[in-house]
Design a protein around this motif. Structure first.
Motif, mmCIF file in Angstrom:
data_model
loop_
_atom_site.group_PDB
_atom_site.id
_atom_site.type_symbol
_atom_site.label_atom_id
_atom_site.label_comp_id
_atom_site.label_asym_id
_atom_site.label_seq_id
_atom_site.Cartn_x
_atom_site.Cartn_y
_atom_site.Cartn_z
ATOM 1 N N ARG A 60 108.555 72.358 4.045
ATOM 2 C CA ARG A 60 107.495 71.468 3.559
ATOM 3 C C ARG A 60 107.194 70.381 4.588
ATOM 4 N NH1 ARG A 60 105.573 71.507 -1.635
ATOM 5 N NH2 ARG A 60 105.194 69.270 -1.527
ATOM 6 N N LYS A 61 108.232 69.853 5.230
ATOM 7 C CA LYS A 61 108.007 68.850 6.280
ATOM 8 C C LYS A 61 107.202 69.455 7.427
ATOM 9 C CE LYS A 61 112.307 66.384 5.429
ATOM 10 N NZ LYS A 61 113.656 66.129 5.957
ATOM 11 N N PHE A 62 107.534 70.684 7.807
ATOM 12 C CA PHE A 62 106.814 71.369 8.879
ATOM 13 C C PHE A 62 105.328 71.512 8.544
ATOM 14 C CE2 PHE A 62 105.181 75.363 10.667
ATOM 15 C CZ PHE A 62 105.312 75.087 12.022
ATOM 16 N N LEU A 63 105.030 71.757 7.269
ATOM 17 C CA LEU A 63 103.640 71.882 6.824
ATOM 18 C C LEU A 63 102.994 70.527 6.544
ATOM 19 C CD1 LEU A 63 103.952 74.915 4.371
ATOM 20 C CD2 LEU A 63 102.994 74.920 6.677
ATOM 21 N N LYS A 64 103.729 69.458 6.834
ATOM 22 C CA LYS A 64 103.258 68.090 6.612
ATOM 23 C C LYS A 64 103.017 67.800 5.126
ATOM 24 C CE LYS A 64 101.881 67.308 11.266
ATOM 25 N NZ LYS A 64 102.975 68.007 11.807
ATOM 26 N N THR A 108 95.394 76.315 -11.358
ATOM 27 C CA THR A 108 94.034 76.786 -11.097
ATOM 28 C C THR A 108 94.048 77.709 -9.888
ATOM 29 O OG1 THR A 108 93.580 74.885 -9.672
ATOM 30 C CG2 THR A 108 92.974 74.681 -12.001
ATOM 31 N N GLY A 109 92.979 78.436 -9.707
ATOM 32 C CA GLY A 109 92.852 79.298 -8.539
ATOM 33 C C GLY A 109 93.787 80.486 -8.599
ATOM 34 N N LEU A 110 94.475 80.746 -7.495
ATOM 35 C CA LEU A 110 95.348 81.910 -7.402
ATOM 36 C C LEU A 110 96.673 81.748 -8.124
ATOM 37 C CD1 LEU A 110 94.833 82.916 -3.676
ATOM 38 C CD2 LEU A 110 93.886 84.003 -5.706
ATOM 39 N N ARG A 111 96.948 80.570 -8.627
ATOM 40 C CA ARG A 111 98.188 80.289 -9.358
ATOM 41 C C ARG A 111 99.424 80.571 -8.518
ATOM 42 N NH1 ARG A 111 97.597 80.698 -15.632
ATOM 43 N NH2 ARG A 111 99.716 80.042 -15.321
ATOM 44 N N LEU A 112 99.355 80.185 -7.271
ATOM 45 C CA LEU A 112 100.514 80.287 -6.390
ATOM 46 C C LEU A 112 101.262 78.965 -6.398
ATOM 47 C CD1 LEU A 112 98.876 81.939 -3.260
ATOM 48 C CD2 LEU A 112 100.484 83.013 -4.833
ATOM 49 N N PRO A 113 102.553 78.996 -6.094
ATOM 50 C CA PRO A 113 103.240 77.732 -5.846
ATOM 51 C C PRO A 113 102.550 77.020 -4.682
ATOM 52 C CG PRO A 113 104.812 79.518 -6.090
ATOM 53 C CD PRO A 113 103.450 80.138 -6.027
ATOM 54 N N TYR A 114 102.524 75.692 -4.713
ATOM 55 C CA TYR A 114 101.736 74.934 -3.749
ATOM 56 C C TYR A 114 102.151 75.225 -2.308
ATOM 57 C CZ TYR A 114 99.080 71.273 -1.572
ATOM 58 O OH TYR A 114 98.193 70.600 -0.773
ATOM 59 N N THR A 115 103.445 75.226 -2.043
ATOM 60 C CA THR A 115 103.919 75.443 -0.673
ATOM 61 C C THR A 115 103.537 76.830 -0.178
ATOM 62 O OG1 THR A 115 105.770 73.962 -1.124
ATOM 63 C CG2 THR A 115 105.950 75.352 0.826
ATOM 64 N N MET A 116 103.681 77.829 -1.020
ATOM 65 C CA MET A 116 103.324 79.190 -0.638
ATOM 66 C C MET A 116 101.825 79.297 -0.349
ATOM 67 S SD MET A 116 103.912 82.733 -2.767
ATOM 68 C CE MET A 116 105.642 82.409 -3.020
ATOM 69 N N GLY A 117 101.020 78.702 -1.204
ATOM 70 C CA GLY A 117 99.576 78.719 -0.990
ATOM 71 C C GLY A 117 99.188 78.028 0.306
ATOM 72 N N ALA A 119 101.083 77.660 2.976
ATOM 73 C CA ALA A 119 101.541 78.482 4.100
ATOM 74 C C ALA A 119 100.585 79.651 4.335
ATOM 75 C CB ALA A 119 102.955 78.990 3.836
ATOM 76 N N ILE A 120 100.133 80.281 3.268
ATOM 77 C CA ILE A 120 99.192 81.400 3.400
ATOM 78 C C ILE A 120 97.879 80.912 4.000
ATOM 79 C CG2 ILE A 120 97.789 83.046 2.089
ATOM 80 C CD1 ILE A 120 100.234 83.325 0.191
ATOM 81 N N LEU A 121 97.393 79.771 3.535
ATOM 82 C CA LEU A 121 96.157 79.205 4.078
ATOM 83 C C LEU A 121 96.320 78.861 5.558
ATOM 84 C CD1 LEU A 121 93.277 78.138 3.703
ATOM 85 C CD2 LEU A 121 94.289 75.958 3.009
ATOM 86 N N SER A 122 97.433 78.247 5.919
ATOM 87 C CA SER A 122 97.683 77.903 7.322
ATOM 88 C C SER A 122 97.716 79.147 8.195
ATOM 89 C CB SER A 122 99.008 77.150 7.461
ATOM 90 O OG SER A 122 98.951 75.926 6.795
ATOM 91 N N ASP A 123 98.344 80.198 7.695
ATOM 92 C CA ASP A 123 98.415 81.450 8.447
ATOM 93 C C ASP A 123 97.025 82.062 8.610
ATOM 94 O OD1 ASP A 123 99.855 83.593 9.759
ATOM 95 O OD2 ASP A 123 99.438 84.782 7.971
ATOM 96 N N ALA A 124 96.235 82.048 7.549
ATOM 97 C CA ALA A 124 94.886 82.620 7.623
ATOM 98 C C ALA A 124 94.023 81.861 8.629
ATOM 99 C CB ALA A 124 94.236 82.603 6.241
ATOM 100 N N VAL A 125 94.101 80.540 8.608
ATOM 101 C CA VAL A 125 93.328 79.732 9.555
ATOM 102 C C VAL A 125 93.785 80.026 10.981
ATOM 103 C CG1 VAL A 125 92.919 77.364 10.341
ATOM 104 C CG2 VAL A 125 92.755 77.924 7.907
#
Length: 149
Positions: A60-64, A108-117, A119-125
């Motif tokens: 989580r720290k790594f993802l700020k 709301t949305g994809l109903r993912l845990p926040y950290t997982m969501g 990380a997935i967004l960061s990877d996609a970007v």
């Protein structure tokens, strides 16, 4: 169905919303792994340990993101909080895989845990930014002529 064979928008919306409310559409919160997949969860945890991956709060720290400082921050479910407390003793000791699987799920949305969501967004970007076809930065000026070839 209507006379033309179509469904009413309200009916479609109701069915979709009911589907989102089912536990099968939800990752996280620590209680949704079917017994038939428990061996996969165990293998994931063992592999993460063998690879010496970081702890959940370090990730989580790594993802700020802010760290989760109490077990109550992970989940609203008392049994999950108690299990984490018994297994890890302190929130900073929670392993990455376990933390990702038990973290509170967004409602709301994809109903993912926040950290997982996140990380997935960061990877996609990152994938889009570094795609050799889509990027505008893949030029001799940025890479040198040798690197561009």
């Amino acid at each position: 169905r209507g006379e033309d064979g179509s469904f009413a928008d309200a009916d479609i919306l109701r069915v979709l919303k009911n589907g989102y409310k089912q536990a099968a559409s939800e990752i996280g919160n620590g209680r949704n792994t079917p017994a038939s997949l428990e061996h996969v969860e165990i293998a994931g945890i063992n592999q993460a340990r063998a690879l010496d991956t970081c702890y959940f709060n370090d990730f989580r720290k790594f993802l700020k993101l802010t760290t989760l400082d109490t077990f109550e921050d992970f989940s609203e479910k008392k049994e999950v909080q108690d299990a984490l407390r018994e297994l890890y003793g302190h929130p900073d000791n929670v392993e990455l895989y376990a933390g990702l699987m038990v973290e509170r799920t967004k409602q709301t949305g994809l109903r993912l845990p926040y950290t997982m969501g996140r990380a997935i967004l960061s990877d996609a970007v990152n994938l889009l930014r570094n795609d050799r076809i889509l990027t505008k930065e893949l030029t001799p000026a940025n890479l040198t002529n040798w690197g561009y070839q």
